[in-house]
Design a protein around this motif. Structure first.
Motif, mmCIF file in Angstrom:
data_model
loop_
_atom_site.group_PDB
_atom_site.id
_atom_site.type_symbol
_atom_site.label_atom_id
_atom_site.label_comp_id
_atom_site.label_asym_id
_atom_site.label_seq_id
_atom_site.Cartn_x
_atom_site.Cartn_y
_atom_site.Cartn_z
ATOM 1 N N LEU A 1 74.713 -14.272 17.829
ATOM 2 C CA LEU A 1 75.523 -13.220 17.215
ATOM 3 C C LEU A 1 74.859 -11.860 17.401
ATOM 4 O O LEU A 1 75.551 -10.855 17.636
ATOM 5 N N ALA A 2 73.531 -11.812 17.321
ATOM 6 C CA ALA A 2 72.824 -10.540 17.526
ATOM 7 C C ALA A 2 73.070 -9.998 18.933
ATOM 8 O O ALA A 2 73.224 -8.788 19.123
ATOM 9 N N ARG A 3 73.123 -10.870 19.921
ATOM 10 C CA ARG A 3 73.415 -10.432 21.299
ATOM 11 C C ARG A 3 74.817 -9.838 21.390
ATOM 12 O O ARG A 3 75.033 -8.846 22.086
ATOM 13 N N LEU A 4 75.770 -10.436 20.696
ATOM 14 C CA LEU A 4 77.122 -9.892 20.696
ATOM 15 C C LEU A 4 77.143 -8.520 20.030
ATOM 16 O O LEU A 4 77.803 -7.588 20.519
ATOM 17 N N VAL A 5 76.430 -8.392 18.923
ATOM 18 C CA VAL A 5 76.351 -7.116 18.216
ATOM 19 C C VAL A 5 75.778 -6.037 19.140
ATOM 20 O O VAL A 5 76.259 -4.897 19.165
ATOM 21 N N ARG A 6 74.751 -6.390 19.900
ATOM 22 C CA ARG A 6 74.176 -5.428 20.845
ATOM 23 C C ARG A 6 75.190 -5.035 21.914
ATOM 24 O O ARG A 6 75.213 -3.884 22.357
ATOM 25 N N ALA A 7 76.017 -5.984 22.325
ATOM 26 C CA ALA A 7 77.050 -5.671 23.316
ATOM 27 C C ALA A 7 78.018 -4.624 22.777
ATOM 28 O O ALA A 7 78.551 -3.816 23.548
ATOM 29 N N PHE A 8 78.250 -4.613 21.459
ATOM 30 C CA PHE A 8 79.105 -3.590 20.846
ATOM 31 C C PHE A 8 78.442 -2.212 20.866
ATOM 32 O O PHE A 8 79.096 -1.207 20.592
ATOM 33 N N GLY A 9 77.136 -2.170 21.147
ATOM 34 C CA GLY A 9 76.403 -0.915 21.061
ATOM 35 C C GLY A 9 75.741 -0.721 19.716
ATOM 36 O O GLY A 9 75.157 0.339 19.450
ATOM 37 N N ALA A 10 75.821 -1.735 18.838
ATOM 38 C CA ALA A 10 75.212 -1.655 17.510
ATOM 39 C C ALA A 10 73.782 -2.189 17.556
ATOM 40 O O ALA A 10 73.335 -2.778 18.547
ATOM 41 N N ARG A 11 73.070 -1.994 16.452
ATOM 42 C CA ARG A 11 71.668 -2.406 16.360
ATOM 43 C C ARG A 11 71.528 -3.460 15.262
ATOM 44 O O ARG A 11 71.586 -3.139 14.078
ATOM 45 N N PRO A 12 71.368 -4.736 15.644
ATOM 46 C CA PRO A 12 71.273 -5.790 14.632
ATOM 47 C C PRO A 12 69.979 -5.709 13.834
ATOM 48 O O PRO A 12 68.922 -5.376 14.371
#
Length: 370
Positions: free
Chosen positions: A167-178
């Motif tokens: 899920l953290a990898r997906l969040v990074r794909a959004f441009g967000a910082r997990p």
């Protein structure tokens, strides 16, 4: 393929297609993630989501089980109390190996409920994207909403690290910082930096309002610092009710700590030691990220998606100036470097905003009223 982002070829369900859910749908579709994006919401919301190309398929809330049955990832994006109500059904109906997450702004009650209704083969990770807008609904959805935002992850105790990292990898794909935290750590921190400021703004505006009504205090003097400090006092109670009900103890703790701090300032207000308080506050304030938003939005607004290239803002301004349309306010909301971003523009009348949409659409821009 090995280099694909997580869930690239899986069905993804978004339960509650409002501002956050709609922005997730747009972000996923913009990145080409998910074989299809399934929305679960009210029929009128689904109709709007289809029109904005937020989702590929839609189900009403009463058909929740059908909507999430094939999804490898389920986002719960409804208000907090609704998330708490739906979690048992969602965890019971999700497919084996599914990951369920949420976007609620308090975490302890949600993660506790998920843990109490845990099911073998279905994983839960609490989530809170620290992003939003004064506007609500799918019509305000923005594919770049999560760019540079902190996205807190609060996994259930038994969730494998490999699932959390997925899920953290997906969040990074959004441009967000997990950022991984425990639910209690999250709720206490949120009470300090988000919930307490709301209580402060609400109480300060109420105090000044009563002084205006009782004593004739000229509220028209309220500008600059007062307006900036109290912007969030315009937030509707419906948005805060669930937050306050599910995070009452940490909020009360922070109010007590603030009263102590304010009392110390009160005793120092005509003393030289007040300089130390100012200096310390200045230093801490300087450490806060500068990409947070602080605008009031009294104008009629449009959102424009633009490429990340030199001169695009100048071209937009010239295009509108050529039609004698004046921009009263402009803000770059979110940017994905090398790709593009969202530009917010404010106008002094709805008719002016509508004209701007027409002119910019004819010029080839993707633009809509906010």
């Amino acid at each position: 393929m090995a280099n694909d982002p997580p869930f690239a070829r899986d069905a993804i369900a978004v339960v509650g297609v409002g501002l956050i859910g709609g922005s997730l749908g747009l972000a996923l579709k913009g990145l080409g993630i998910g074989s299809r994006i399934v929305g679960i919401s009210r029929q009128e919301t689904l109709d709007a989501a289809f029109a904005l190309d937020v989702i590929d398929a839609g189900y009403r809330y009463e058909d929740l089980e059908s909507g999430i049955r094939d999804a490898a990832l389920v986002f719960l994006c409804t208000p907090i109390v609704r998330i708490l109500d739906m979690l048992p059904e969602v965890l019971g109906a999700a497919r084996q190996d599914a990951l369920v997450t949420d976007v609620g702004s308090t975490k302890h009650a949600i993660v506790s409920t998920a843990t109490a209704h845990a099911r073998d083969g279905v994983h839960f990770v609490g989530g809170h994207p620290m992003a939003g807008s004064e506007h609500r609904g799918v019509g305000a959805a923005d594919p770049f909403l999560f760019q540079n935002a902190i996205y807190v992850l609060t996994p259930s105790p038994d969730t494998p690290d490999i699932v959390v990292e997925k899920l953290a990898r997906l969040v990074r794909a959004f441009g967000a910082r997990p950022m991984k935290m425990t639910p209690r750590e999250h709720d206490r921190a949120a009470a300090a930096v988000s919930h307490l400021p709301q209580m402060m703004a609400t109480s300060l505006v109420s105090m000044v309002g009563r002084m205006t009504e009782d004593e004739g205090l000229p509220i028209r003097m309220a500008a600059g610092g007062f307006r900036d400090l109290t912007r969030i006092a315009s937030s509707p109670y419906e948005m805060w009710r669930d937050i306050c009900h599910t995070n009452a103890a940490p909020i009360r703790e922070m109010i007590d700590l603030y009263i102590e701090s304010l009392s110390a300032i009160r005793s120092a207000v005509d003393r030289e030691r007040l300089e130390q308080a100012f200096a310390y506050a200045n230093r801490i304030r300087g450490q806060i990220p500068k990409d947070s938003k602080g605008f009031l939005h009294p104008l009629h607004e449009i959102l424009l998606l633009a490429e990340d290239r030199p001169g695009v803002i100048a071209h937009v301004a010239r295009t509108l100036a050529g039609e004698n349309i004046n921009i009263n306010d402009i803000e770059v909301l979110n940017v994905r470097e090398g790709e593009g971003g969202t530009i917010r523009m404010g106008f002094d009348s709805r008719s002016c905003a509508e004209r701007a949409v027409d002119v910019l659409a004819k010029a080839g821009y993707s633009v809509r009223l906010r």
